[in-house]
Design an enzyme around this catalytic site. Structure first.
Site, PDB file in Angstrom:
ATOM      1  NE  ARG A 108      16.256  23.681  51.410  1.00  0.00           N
ATOM      2  CZ  ARG A 108      15.497  22.672  50.989  1.00  0.00           C
ATOM      3  NH1 ARG A 108      15.974  21.451  50.937  1.00  0.00           N
ATOM      4  NH2 ARG A 108      14.260  22.903  50.633  1.00  0.00           N
ATOM      5  CE  LYS A 130      34.417  38.301  57.201  1.00  0.00           C
ATOM      6  NZ  LYS A 130      34.902  39.682  57.288  1.00  0.00           N
ATOM      7  CD  GLU A 172      44.296  42.412  52.073  1.00  0.00           C
ATOM      8  OE1 GLU A 172      44.272  42.514  53.320  1.00  0.00           O
ATOM      9  OE2 GLU A 172      43.451  42.955  51.321  1.00  0.00           O
ATOM     10  CE  LYS A 214      41.232  36.027  56.371  1.00  0.00           C
ATOM     11  NZ  LYS A 214      40.687  36.642  55.194  1.00  0.00           N
ATOM     12  CD  GLU A 224      34.420  40.741  60.861  1.00  0.00           C
ATOM     13  OE1 GLU A 224      34.594  39.917  59.955  1.00  0.00           O
ATOM     14  OE2 GLU A 224      34.470  41.956  60.692  1.00  0.00           O
ATOM     15  NE  ARG A 228      36.941  36.526  59.711  1.00  0.00           N
ATOM     16  CZ  ARG A 228      36.389  35.529  59.045  1.00  0.00           C
ATOM     17  NH1 ARG A 228      35.716  34.607  59.690  1.00  0.00           N
ATOM     18  NH2 ARG A 228      36.520  35.445  57.744  1.00  0.00           N
ATOM     19  CG  ASN A 232      37.625  44.446  59.054  1.00  0.00           C
ATOM     20  OD1 ASN A 232      37.666  43.757  58.031  1.00  0.00           O
ATOM     21  ND2 ASN A 232      36.717  44.281  59.991  1.00  0.00           N
ATOM     22  CG  HIS A 235      40.334  46.018  54.566  1.00  0.00           C
ATOM     23  ND1 HIS A 235      41.664  45.894  54.919  1.00  0.00           N
ATOM     24  CD2 HIS A 235      40.138  45.145  53.536  1.00  0.00           C
ATOM     25  CE1 HIS A 235      42.225  44.982  54.150  1.00  0.00           C
ATOM     26  NE2 HIS A 235      41.332  44.512  53.300  1.00  0.00           N
ATOM     27  CG  HIS A 239      36.121  47.851  51.714  1.00  0.00           C
ATOM     28  ND1 HIS A 239      35.808  46.993  52.740  1.00  0.00           N
ATOM     29  CD2 HIS A 239      36.814  47.104  50.818  1.00  0.00           C
ATOM     30  CE1 HIS A 239      36.283  45.791  52.474  1.00  0.00           C
ATOM     31  NE2 HIS A 239      36.905  45.831  51.313  1.00  0.00           N
ATOM     32  CG  HIS A 249      41.291  45.032  48.028  1.00  0.00           C
ATOM     33  ND1 HIS A 249      40.241  45.633  48.679  1.00  0.00           N
ATOM     34  CD2 HIS A 249      41.862  44.200  48.928  1.00  0.00           C
ATOM     35  CE1 HIS A 249      40.174  45.173  49.918  1.00  0.00           C
ATOM     36  NE2 HIS A 249      41.149  44.296  50.102  1.00  0.00           N
TER      37      HIS A 249
END
Ligand code: ADP
Ligand code: ZN
Length: 339
Positions: A108, A130, A172, A214, A224, A228, A232, A235, A239, A249
């Site tokens: 947990r 994330k 990035e 960042k 988010e 935030r 993206n 992206h 993606h 990427h």
């Protein structure tokens, strides 16, 4: 070494910039520490791992899977890791994502930290909490948001970084400059990948500046809800084309940034798409690509950023100022077709 402590909603994170891997020994007990790395990094930097319990996973995005998470958990059980254990992900985004994911669910939730070894992981993947794994083609479909207790930056690892991996990191970094920092954009225009690779101080400064950028965006909006989303940029489309067309990427994001710049010109009167494509090219990244609109729209249907029939698209008002604009999927399809 420069130490900076940051308080997130539920977790305090220590950042160690300009640091050395050897300093881990001063921070952690080898008996209760479990390092996770991939086979490439382990063989290129074997000396570092002596004296640490190390779990080695296969390299590459294809292994950011439930199977690999299960393998790590089996190893932790065999090594008798209990709730006091700390997991340390030493690697690129794949290793840090899966380490954070396993740390979130093992018993947990146990403590974890990162030593990012790719430029991409340093300036992006390792920051923000994330984590997750891919399910088939769907990237990061399963995961949580949970901050690491520390991040240690040792740019020595970058000496062995392959060219394509440098490009991923630069994509990035350029993204960060576009949405938030016009000064950094100009600095990037004034230097080159060749200079940065040779100049350790310039590189360390660039890494630190990007981590802080960042981090401040994430800290302002950990879960988010708004700000935030700016991260993206490039992206949404990135993606959608990354897997479909086999781009890295960084390449996919670069094409995504270029398209976002052109959409920004059409929708918001953004004046500098040209400057952006020149900078992307300067850092070895592609900008133009003709894709199948129908296929891409199908991928966007599954995008986590989609809300009902709208995509929260990131556009640029000017260099250094990103904005969030909801665009209905129907309109987006039309816009893509005319670009
Ligand atoms: P990323 O940070 O790009 O998301 P990965 O974890 O997939 O990604 O790492 C990309 C590739 O680079 C992997 O094959 C990994 O083994 C390799 N790699 C990571 N760090 C280094 C390094 N410092 N030197 C050489 N190769 C590395
Ligand atoms: Zn990215």
């Amino acid at each position: 070494m420069l130490h900076q402590a940051v308080q997130f909603n539920q977790q305090h994170t220590d950042f160690y910039f300009d640091a050395s891997f050897w300093q881990l020994k001063e921070m952690l007990q080898p008996a209760s520490t479990f390092i996770i790395t991939d086979a490439n990094i382990y063989s290129l930097h074997a000396g570092y791992f002596k004296g640490w319990k190390t779990i080695i996973i296969p390299a590459g995005e294809a292994h950011k899977s439930l199977d690999t998470a299960q393998y790590i958990i089996d190893q932790l059980i065999q090594l008798k890791a209990d709730r006091t254990a700390t997991l340390v992900g030493v690697g690129g985004g794949v290793v840090t994502d899966i380490t954070g994911f396993v740390a979130a669910i093992y018993m947990r939730g146990i403590a974890f930290g990162f030593v990012p070894t790719t430029l991409l992981a340093m300036v992006d993947a390792s920051i923000g909490g994330k984590n997750g794994i891919d399910i088939g083609l769907y990237k990061n479909l399963m995961g949580t948001i949970r901050q690491p207790s520390f991040l240690l930056y040792d740019t020595h690892f970058l000496k062995t970084l392959p060219e394509a991996e440098w490009q991923n990191g630069f994509a990035e970094i350029i993204k960060h400059a576009c949405i938030k920092n016009a000064t950094m954009f100009r600095q990037l225009e004034g230097t080159s990948p060749g200079i940065l690779k040779k100049n350790k101080q310039q590189l360390n400064e660039l890494v630190q500046k990007n981590v802080q950028l960042k981090m401040s965006v994430v800290k302002a909006d950990e879960f988010e809800k708004g700000e935030r989303k700016l991260l993206n940029l490039g992206h949404t489309l990135g993606h959608a084309i990354e897997n479909e067309y086999g781009f890295s990427h960084g390449q996919a994001v670069a094409i995504g940034i270029h398209y976002a710049a052109i959409l920004s010109q059409q929708i918001l009167g953004f004046k500098n798409p040209e400057r952006i494509s020149v900078l992307l090219t300067q850092y070895g990244l592609p900008t133009h690509f003709v894709f199948n609109t129908h296929k891409v729209m199908n991928m966007l249907q599954m995008d986590k950023k989609r809300q009902q029939n709208e995509v929260h698209y990131i556009l640029l008002e000017k260099i250094g100022k990103g904005v969030i604009l909801p665009i209905p999927l129907k309109d987006l399809e039309k816009l893509y077709k005319i670009i």
